[in-house]
Design a protein around this motif. Structure first.
Motif, PDB file in Angstrom:
ATOM      1  N   LEU A   1      10.843  -2.262  -6.808  1.00  0.00           N
ATOM      2  CA  LEU A   1      10.311  -1.046  -6.205  1.00  0.00           C
ATOM      3  C   LEU A   1       8.830  -0.938  -6.524  1.00  0.00           C
ATOM      4  O   LEU A   1       8.374  -1.450  -7.558  1.00  0.00           O
ATOM      5  N   ASN A   2       8.088  -0.274  -5.652  1.00  0.00           N
ATOM      6  CA  ASN A   2       6.654  -0.081  -5.860  1.00  0.00           C
ATOM      7  C   ASN A   2       6.396   1.406  -6.031  1.00  0.00           C
ATOM      8  O   ASN A   2       6.327   2.160  -5.056  1.00  0.00           O
TER       9      ASN A   2
ATOM     10  N   ILE B   1       0.818  -1.220   0.000  1.00  0.00           N
ATOM     11  CA  ILE B   1       0.000   0.000   0.000  1.00  0.00           C
ATOM     12  C   ILE B   1       0.852   1.271   0.000  1.00  0.00           C
ATOM     13  O   ILE B   1       0.324   2.367   0.095  1.00  0.00           O
ATOM     14  N   ARG B   2       2.173   1.097  -0.071  1.00  0.00           N
ATOM     15  CA  ARG B   2       3.106   2.218  -0.154  1.00  0.00           C
ATOM     16  C   ARG B   2       3.005   3.135   1.068  1.00  0.00           C
ATOM     17  O   ARG B   2       3.093   4.361   0.962  1.00  0.00           O
ATOM     18  N   ASP B   3       2.838   2.550   2.227  1.00  0.00           N
ATOM     19  CA  ASP B   3       2.800   3.327   3.466  1.00  0.00           C
ATOM     20  C   ASP B   3       4.199   3.300   4.074  1.00  0.00           C
ATOM     21  O   ASP B   3       4.508   2.496   4.961  1.00  0.00           O
ATOM     22  N   TRP B   4       5.055   4.188   3.596  1.00  0.00           N
ATOM     23  CA  TRP B   4       6.471   4.150   3.977  1.00  0.00           C
ATOM     24  C   TRP B   4       6.684   4.587   5.420  1.00  0.00           C
ATOM     25  O   TRP B   4       7.594   4.100   6.100  1.00  0.00           O
ATOM     26  N   LYS B   5       5.858   5.495   5.898  1.00  0.00           N
ATOM     27  CA  LYS B   5       5.986   5.932   7.291  1.00  0.00           C
ATOM     28  C   LYS B   5       5.671   4.782   8.242  1.00  0.00           C
ATOM     29  O   LYS B   5       6.399   4.546   9.210  1.00  0.00           O
ATOM     30  N   ALA B   6       4.594   4.060   7.960  1.00  0.00           N
ATOM     31  CA  ALA B   6       4.236   2.914   8.803  1.00  0.00           C
ATOM     32  C   ALA B   6       5.305   1.834   8.727  1.00  0.00           C
ATOM     33  O   ALA B   6       5.604   1.166   9.728  1.00  0.00           O
ATOM     34  N   LEU B   7       5.898   1.663   7.557  1.00  0.00           N
ATOM     35  CA  LEU B   7       6.947   0.658   7.388  1.00  0.00           C
ATOM     36  C   LEU B   7       8.131   0.973   8.292  1.00  0.00           C
ATOM     37  O   LEU B   7       8.673   0.086   8.970  1.00  0.00           O
TER      38      LEU B   7
END
Length: 575
Positions: A228-229, A37-43
């Protein structure tokens, strides 16, 4: 001594370890979802949670044990028998080596004054003592008679990431061309040719790495495919065969991968075959089991000590105001100890320095900050300590030392990879190497900035040069989060009083930074000084620093490429 209490203690320890592994795997399992889902902050937040798990669970286990052990906490015989019980409980576990390290961690926290002791701890066991299991769940196999096109197509089918590919057909063409250009120009497939690809995906930052190897010409050719996404979908970014680039992906300056593994020892064995110039402890670090990596490092260190004769000596370079640093010349690490008293103008406390190191340990190091192992009660043979080093240690870190008849014990020490200090490197290298080094120096500062780290003291003595000529930062006592800094233009004087003032005539807050002043201390070597200023003009522009801050605050995240942009299939593709 109660058999029931011993058995209960062993069970308690095992339950604590299994809770840690369960939580570790649950957080690891969230990573593909955030990637999807491209949630880089959560990652990134998820990664930090996982880094905190081990210490928190060890403390919980220790506290629970202390409530039931009472007078047995420091009983040698009790713990010796408890270790034997625990050994039986974990004997058939597929992650037995991690369970052994967990036991070591708990007993070191519970048994006051305990030194490394083979009767009470797992000291020499090693990952290769683990049982060997079938590899069916470790990797996919693709026979050579399928042909290259079908193999590549099947790999992309097996790793779909739950997201549509941006352009799968184009990816297939890129990957086929890469294999043909690198391998098929030299080798012809034979009956024993095959391709093996680890089923587990290695996630870090915005990247997902697929790792495999191809058997050609009687030997294995390893490869790594970074995916990469982006806004348009998932895509293969490149295909890496260069062993130096592959080693760089697992560098001590990179953050740990988020990768699922049921049998850590067998994944490590596969990786060791793919990246043979990495030590076992470095590979355990890389897949997130850094506490066991610390155990494997110590085993490697003990083995090296027994096979070497050189003495521990002070490290080369300018003596630090905060740290005393020494090394064993034949072993590629440095030992860093926080001084009892800091030289002016340093004003922080020892605890504040330790907090800075913890901050780096929980942060994305983006390939520009050295990983560090923290040890307490670290033992060194006294007869291997150079007299000048011992004198320096006595005068700077005496409160952290004590000795026995044959050992020097360090109450607290950081251990990290040894590098050539950048200031020393620049004193002796050629002009071309110096140009590359100052480019790397500026890149290092800017890449840390994009990861929300402001190094504070940016003098070249605080950076090191690796064997691959990469510049890494290693002095953490003044680092801050970039978003906490206030980057300003330096006010221009308008009166004679302002022009000739002996001290700044304008107000300066503790977090104010004037990038124009960087030029005064950054590079002293005359033949590359102006080259550096021209190459890295953005370093001296406050507006550029503010733009980086804005991007960080927006939550869009950064991706630290661990390979050159020039080898990307689509160099301009955004992520």
């Amino acid at each position: 001594m109660s058999e029931q209490l011993i058995g209960k203690t062993a069970q308690f320890l095992l339950a604590g370890f299994e809770t840690y592994i369960r939580d570790f795997n649950e957080l690891t399992d969230l990573t593909p979802i955030f990637f999807k889902i491209r949630d880089w902050k959560a990652l990134q937040q998820n990664h930090r949670k996982r880094l905190r798990l081990y210490k928190d669970q060890v403390n919980t286990t220790r506290q629970n044990l202390n409530e039931i052990l009472l007078e047995n906490t420091n009983s040698f015989d009790f713990w010796k028998t408890a270790k034997a019980h625990y050994s039986l409980l974990i004997s058939n576990k597929k992650d037995k080596e991690l369970a052994e390290t967990y036991f070591n961690s708990v007993i070191r926290k519970s048994y006051s004054g305990l030194v490394i002791n083979e009767d009470l701890m797992f000291v020499h066991e090693g990952y290769n003592s683990c049982a060997i299991y079938p590899n069916d769940n470790l990797y996919h196999s693709y026979p050579s008679d399928w042909g290259l096109d079908r193999i590549i197509q099947k790999i992309l089918e097996d790793f779909d990431f739950g997201v549509p590919y941006m352009n799968k057909e184009e990816d297939i063409k890129f990957l086929i061309k890469s294999v043909k250009d690198v391998i098929l120009t030299r080798y012809i497939p034979t009956s024993d040719s095959t391709t093996q690809v680890l089923k587990s995906v290695f996630y870090r930052n915005k990247g997902a790495y697929v790792i495999g190897r191809i058997r050609f010409g009687g030997k294995w050719m390893p490869f790594i495919i970074p995916f990469l996404n982006g806004p348009k979908g998932v895509f293969a970014d490149t295909m890496i065969f260069d062993p130096n680039l592959m080693s760089g992906l697992f560098s001590f300056s990179r953050s740990y991968f988020m990768v699922k593994t049921d049998i850590p020892s067998q994944m490590i064995s596969f990786l060791n075959a793919v990246i043979p110039n990495k030590k076992i402890h470095e590979l355990y670090n890389a897949i997130g089991f850094n506490k066991h990596g610390k155990t494997e490092f110590y085993r490697d260190f003990l083995n090296h000590l027994s096979q070497s004769q050189d003495n521990f000596v002070l490290s080369e370079g300018v003596k630090g105001m905060v740290m005393t640093v020494f090394t064993l010349p034949s072993y590629n690490v440095v030992f860093k100890m926080i001084k009892d008293y800091f030289d002016p103008p340093k004003t922080m406390t020892r605890q504040e320095v330790r907090e800075k190191y913890k901050m780096v340990g929980l942060h994305d190091r983006v390939g520009r900050m050295a990983d560090t192992h923290e040890f307490e009660e670290f033992h060194l043979p006294l007869n291997r300590i150079d007299p000048l080093l011992l004198e320096e240690l006595r005068s700077t870190v005496n409160s952290l030392l004590y000795t026995t008849s044959d050992e020097l014990i360090l109450r607290h020490v950081y251990i990290e990879r040894r590098m050539t200090p950048l200031n020393i490197y620049l004193d002796t290298c050629s002009t071309e190497d110096a140009k590359q080094a100052v480019e790397e120096y500026g890149n290092s500062i800017l890449e840390m900035a994009k990861a929300n780290i402001f190094p504070g003291d940016m003098m070249t003595k605080n950076f090191g040069v690796t064997r691959q000529k990469r510049v890494i930062f290693y002095d953490y006592d003044e680092i801050e989060f970039l978003t906490d800094m206030n980057f300003r233009e330096k006010p221009k004087p308008e009166t004679f009083e302002q022009i000739y003032a002996s001290t700044p005539w304008y107000n300066i807050a503790p977090n104010d930074v004037f990038p124009q002043d960087f030029k005064r201390f950054m590079i002293g070597r005359k033949d590359v000084k102006n080259y550096f200023f021209d190459y890295h003009t953005d370093l001296f522009n406050p507006e550029n620093w503010k733009k980086i801050q804005e991007k960080i605050i927006s939550g869009s995240g950064i991706h630290a490429f661990s390979y050159p942009q020039k080898i990307r299939f689509r160099p301009d593709e955004e992520i």
